[in-house]
Write an enzyme that holds these catalytic residues in place. Sequence first.
Site, PDB file in Angstrom:
ATOM      1  N   CYS A  13       0.838  -1.194   0.000  1.00  0.00           N
ATOM      2  CA  CYS A  13       0.000   0.000   0.000  1.00  0.00           C
ATOM      3  C   CYS A  13       0.884   1.259   0.000  1.00  0.00           C
ATOM      4  O   CYS A  13       1.861   1.300   0.738  1.00  0.00           O
ATOM      5  CB  CYS A  13      -0.887  -0.044   1.241  1.00  0.00           C
ATOM      6  SG  CYS A  13      -2.092   1.271   1.336  1.00  0.00           S
ATOM      7  N   PRO A  14       0.584   2.203  -0.837  1.00  0.00           N
ATOM      8  CA  PRO A  14      -0.572   2.394  -1.699  1.00  0.00           C
ATOM      9  C   PRO A  14      -0.341   1.982  -3.151  1.00  0.00           C
ATOM     10  O   PRO A  14      -1.177   2.251  -4.009  1.00  0.00           O
ATOM     11  CB  PRO A  14      -0.811   3.894  -1.614  1.00  0.00           C
ATOM     12  CG  PRO A  14       0.575   4.468  -1.591  1.00  0.00           C
ATOM     13  CD  PRO A  14       1.363   3.458  -0.726  1.00  0.00           C
TER      14      PRO A  14
END
Length: 74
Positions: A13-14
């Site tokens: 993430c992201p």
Amino acid sequence: MSAETYDLRGLNCPLPVLRTAKRLAGMASGAILVVETTDPLASLDIPAFCQQDGHQLISAETTDGGHRFTIVKG
């Protein structure tokens, strides 16, 4: 229409959401993208992204060590 597979395994993430968004931006409306990821947060992030950006999440599956999402570009 055949689906494109986008392997994002190993990214955290992201990056899975950002790269999925970029890939979908270059595709025609109605195109199908299968995204594979190992990021545990993708199970929350990808569905939320699809809803927010108007894409249709056809399926979200748990795989060995990750997830697979089938998305139709809105």
